[in-house]
Design an enzyme around this catalytic site. Structure first.
Site, short mmCIF file in Angstrom:
data_model
loop_
_atom_site.label_atom_id
_atom_site.label_comp_id
_atom_site.label_asym_id
_atom_site.label_seq_id
_atom_site.Cartn_x
_atom_site.Cartn_y
_atom_site.Cartn_z
N ALA A 22 -16.64 -2.61 -15.93
CA ALA A 22 -17.69 -2.44 -14.88
C ALA A 22 -18.89 -1.84 -16.30
O ALA A 22 -19.92 -2.17 -16.00
CB ALA A 22 -17.50 -1.67 -13.98
N ARG A 72 -6.07 13.47 -26.21
CA ARG A 72 -6.54 14.81 -25.94
C ARG A 72 -6.95 15.19 -27.24
O ARG A 72 -6.03 15.49 -28.25
CB ARG A 72 -5.46 15.55 -25.41
N THR A 126 -8.50 10.17 -13.53
CA THR A 126 -7.29 10.91 -13.57
C THR A 126 -6.25 10.72 -12.48
O THR A 126 -6.93 10.77 -11.38
CB THR A 126 -7.39 12.53 -13.75
N ASP A 128 -4.21 12.70 -11.01
CA ASP A 128 -4.33 13.96 -10.44
C ASP A 128 -4.99 14.15 -9.08
O ASP A 128 -4.80 15.02 -8.14
CB ASP A 128 -4.51 15.06 -11.16
N ARG A 163 22.95 13.08 0.96
CA ARG A 163 22.32 13.74 -0.14
C ARG A 163 21.02 14.34 0.09
O ARG A 163 20.30 13.85 0.77
CB ARG A 163 22.34 13.20 -1.40
N LYS A 214 20.16 16.14 10.54
CA LYS A 214 19.96 15.31 9.54
C LYS A 214 20.97 15.35 8.33
O LYS A 214 21.62 16.23 7.94
CB LYS A 214 18.44 15.66 8.78
O1 F6P Z 1 -3.71 14.87 -16.00
C1 F6P Z 1 -2.87 13.90 -15.69
C2 F6P Z 1 -1.49 14.27 -16.14
O2 F6P Z 1 -0.58 13.00 -15.71
C3 F6P Z 1 -0.91 15.48 -15.24
O3 F6P Z 1 -0.19 15.06 -14.03
C4 F6P Z 1 0.27 15.59 -16.43
O4 F6P Z 1 0.58 17.39 -16.25
C5 F6P Z 1 -0.31 15.43 -17.47
O5 F6P Z 1 -1.34 14.28 -17.38
C6 F6P Z 1 0.78 15.03 -18.81
O6 F6P Z 1 -0.02 14.87 -19.81
P1 F6P Z 1 0.72 14.17 -21.34
O7 F6P Z 1 0.88 12.75 -20.92
O8 F6P Z 1 -0.27 14.66 -22.16
O9 F6P Z 1 2.11 14.72 -21.18
#
Ligand code: F6P
Length: 323
Positions: A22, A72, A126, A128, A163, A214
């Site tokens: 996009a 990163r 992300t 998250d 379980r 349950k």
């Molecule tokens: O920020 C996204 C995420 O998937 C988090 O949920 C997780 O803690 C982190 O990245 C894992 O990062 P990496 O792939 O660098 O281990």
């Protein structure tokens, strides 16, 4: 503004490709040259910067991951690293950036602007969903659906063997994936970092489940849960409820991959176009998010420092739905 560059940074998320597409297409539509920076800030430092054409982003809308790769980058956190990055940006005559990523990505962009005055507009990418200023982040819906698919499968075997399963989902500091997949997957209990938990409460809930006859239960544990990861919580429960047959599954990085859902492709496309339009309107250091189905630009500083509230309604429903 003549030349812009797009990059993906931090943990990848399904839908990032749709967003890159996009940005490239919107940039070209508005008469800009669009560059792609490979591996986020690392590529900015090393100068791995390529011109992208409309056909460069053909056939990627349905693909997980990111064609620009992601990283990163520790070096960008240093003044020297950012000076190298600026050198490359200047060399390519780039006058605006689109950053697709999360907290760390926007923190870097904010500092870069303060030092060198290069405007950036962000798109929230992300799984998250932990960014203030948007109802959904790119990749979150796909990750929840991937988790749900796994939970459904685990439920089958949990039921056959009577379980209790502790299932760990991603979310370093955030319970969004846990809460949504827990509600959607019919979990008895969801453990998230935003809400204080105690091992006693977990034990009590599982005990009362037994009284309600349950024979199997699902407990979703967010990765960032304060009292421990799924293995450690399961271990503590075993000490008290030795009659339960307990298993643990950690879903891990399967939640980061796969073809994006329709929702993720559409929000990613909207955010990508909005990011380019924002740059052209002179916006800087803001994230193009979607709130109540409308594009809203939120300053990076707020997306980084403000805590996004969890959906209280989902939390409230959990005890109602598990009786
Ligand atoms: O920020 C996204 C995420 O998937 C988090 O949920 C997780 O803690 C982190 O990245 C894992 O990062 P990496 O792939 O660098 O281990």
């Amino acid at each position: 503004m003549k030349n812009i560059a797009v990059f993906t940074s931090g943990g990848d998320a399904p839908g990032m490709n749709a967003c890159i597409r996009a940005v490239v297409r919107a940039g070209i539509y508005y008469g800009l040259n669009v560059y792609g920076i490979v591996r986020g800030y690392a590529g900015m430092i090393s100068g791995d910067i390529r011109k992208l054409e409309s056909h460069s982003v053909s056939n990627i809308i349905q693909r997980g991951g990111t064609i620009l790769k992601s990283a990163r980058c520790e070096e960008f956190k240093t003044k020297e690293g950012r000076a190298k990055a600026y050198e490359q940006i200047r060399k390519h005559e780039i006058d605006g950036l689109v950053a697709i990523g999360g907290n760390g990505t926007f923190t870097g962009a904010q500092i870069f602007y303060e030092e060198y005055g290069i405007p950036t507009v962000g798109a929230p990418g992300t799984i998250d969903n932990d960014l203030y200023g948007t109802d959904y982040t790119i990749g979150f819906d796909t990750a929840v659906n991937t988790a749900l698919d796994a939970i459904d499968k685990i439920r089958d075997t949990a039921d056959s063997h009577d379980r209790v399963f502790f299932i760990e989902v991603m979310g370093r500091d955030s319970g969004y994936i846990a809460l949504r997949s827990g509600i959607g997957g019919g979990a008895e209990l969801v453990m998230i970092p935003e809400r204080p938990n105690s091992i006693e409460r977990v034990i009590e809930t599982l005990r009362s489940g037994k009284f309600n006859s349950k024979t199997s239960s699902i407990v979703i544990v967010a990765e960032g849960e304060q009292i421990g990861n799924a293995n450690s919580v399961a271990h503590q429960v075993r000490q008290e409820l030795s009659e339960l047959d307990i298993r643990v599954t950690t879903l891990g990085h399967i939640q980061r991959g796969g073809s994006p859902t329709a929702l993720d492709r559409i929000i990613a496309s909207r955010m990508g176009v909005a990011a380019v339009e924002g740059l052209l309107e002179g916006k800087k250091n803001v994230m193009a998010g979607i709130i109540n189905n409308e594009i809203i630009y939120t300053p990076f500083i707020d997306t980084i420092t403000k805590k996004k509230p969890l959906l209280q309604d989902l939390l409230r429903m959990l005890p109602i739905l598990r009786i």
